[in-house]
Write an enzyme that holds these catalytic residues in place. Structure first.
Site, PDB file in Angstrom:
ATOM      1  N   SER A  45       0.834  -1.196   0.000  1.00  0.00           N
ATOM      2  CA  SER A  45       0.000   0.000   0.000  1.00  0.00           C
ATOM      3  C   SER A  45       0.877   1.258   0.000  1.00  0.00           C
ATOM      4  CB  SER A  45      -0.958  -0.036   1.195  1.00  0.00           C
ATOM      5  OG  SER A  45      -1.996   0.897   1.050  1.00  0.00           O
ATOM      6  N   ASP A 101      -9.906  -5.686  -3.634  1.00  0.00           N
ATOM      7  CA  ASP A 101      -9.349  -4.594  -2.829  1.00  0.00           C
ATOM      8  C   ASP A 101     -10.243  -3.363  -2.929  1.00  0.00           C
ATOM      9  OD1 ASP A 101      -7.802  -2.636  -1.571  1.00  0.00           O
ATOM     10  OD2 ASP A 101      -5.925  -3.461  -2.352  1.00  0.00           O
ATOM     11  N   HIS A 138      -7.411  -5.848   1.053  1.00  0.00           N
ATOM     12  CA  HIS A 138      -6.304  -4.956   1.389  1.00  0.00           C
ATOM     13  C   HIS A 138      -5.614  -5.426   2.667  1.00  0.00           C
ATOM     14  CE1 HIS A 138      -4.279  -1.272   0.230  1.00  0.00           C
ATOM     15  NE2 HIS A 138      -4.190  -0.942   1.502  1.00  0.00           N
TER      16      HIS A 138
END
Length: 310
Positions: free
Chosen positions: A135, A261, A289
């Site tokens: 991320s 996600d 995620h």
């Protein structure tokens, strides 16, 4: 080098693990870090995402990577866990403005966070390393590969994006949770964190309520600073589009993204892979995620495969 205990897992029967150590990396920032494996093996730097301490890189996964020939280094980013807090107050209005396309001057940038990572490698005497980021951490390792390509051996970008506004967006239903005031105290943090993970976790690889709560409790106990999370968020929202510069990256690259996600849409992963020449794109059905334990073997094998291309 201090003596290190050994950690055993089915995939890593005898991996050396350091205690938590601290590294000054410049500009008043000190990072807390930990290592797994043999310092003579290939260095692999793991970079976590928004508000995530290094413990979100599960020790089992770290040990699996060490068993595959890596000297694994995980650390708390600035404003996270036991690393330094950085000044500069961020108001909710600045965040809302940034979310809606406006610009606000962040207290620091993703370039600064990439320099933190290089500073940690300097502290360890590591000239170049394989890097993997999740991320925001994916954004940081992309920035590392662009800024100092000779110091990056291979690149793995997981559930991340290029910074271009038209890809990698958050599902609109998440914005109230991201901007909400979580309230003070451990229990309020744990409750809000657990609720968010229920929204963004992997529907194909669900975690139990106990696992989600335990991670939230550990995160809070390591040290949580709401303003620190907001400072990181503002750095993300003000990042440049790295797409054109990623075309100059020549190191072996793996891009991993979940098809479920909701925090960073899969278009962000696709755009990253399309920008880096020769990048491998690995899309995983049912992954959201997070880093589900059921996928540890997939992650470890992918990182090793990408490093071997170097």
């Amino acid at each position: 080098m201090p003596s290190r205990p050994r950690r055993s897992t089915p995939d890593a029967p005898d991996v050396a693990v350091s205690g938590e150590l601290f590294a000054p990396v410049g500009k008043g920032v000190e990072l807390c870090y930990q290592t797994f494996g043999d310092p003579d093996d290939e260095p692999l730097l793991l970079v976590m995402g928004l508000g995530g301490p290094m413990t979100w890189w599960d020790p089992e996964l770290c040990s699996m990577l060490a068993a595959r020939g890596f000297y694994v280094i995980r650390y708390d980013n600035r404003d996270t866990g036991r690393s330094s807090r950085v000044g500069g107050r961020v108001g909710r209005a600045a965040l809302v403005r940034a979310f809606t396309g406006g610009r606000s001057r962040p207290p620091y940038t993703l370039d600064d966070m990439a320099e933190d990572a290089f500073g940690l490698l300097d502290h360890l005497g590591v000239e170049s390393a394989h890097v993997a980021g999740v991320s925001m951490g994916g954004m940081i390792v992309q920035t590392m590969a662009i800024a100092k390509p000779t110091r990056v051996r291979s690149l793995t970008s997981i559930m991340s994006t290029t910074g271009k506004r038209t890809v990698g967006w958050q599902h609109p239903s998440l914005l109230p949770s991201l901007l909400a005031n979580r309230g003070a105290g451990r229990e309020a943090y744990v409750k809000a964190s657990a609720a968010l993970w229920k929204l963004i976790g992997s529907p194909g690889f669900p975690q139990t309520d106990e696992e989600v709560r335990a991670r939230a409790e550990e995160t809070y106990d390591r040290g949580v600073t709401p303003q620190g999370v907001l400072r990181q968020m503002l750095a993300i929202l003000n990042q440049p589009n790295r797409g054109p510069r990623l075309k100059s990256v020549r190191v072996p690259t793996l891009v991993v993204h979940g098809l479920a996600d909701r925090m960073v849409h899969v278009s962000g992963g696709r755009a990253t892979a399309a920008a880096v020449p020769g990048a491998e794109l690995l899309l995983i059905d049912g992954m959201g995620h997070d880093l589900p334990r059921d996928l540890f073997e997939t992650f470890a094998t992918g990182i090793r495969r990408t490093a071997d291309r170097a």
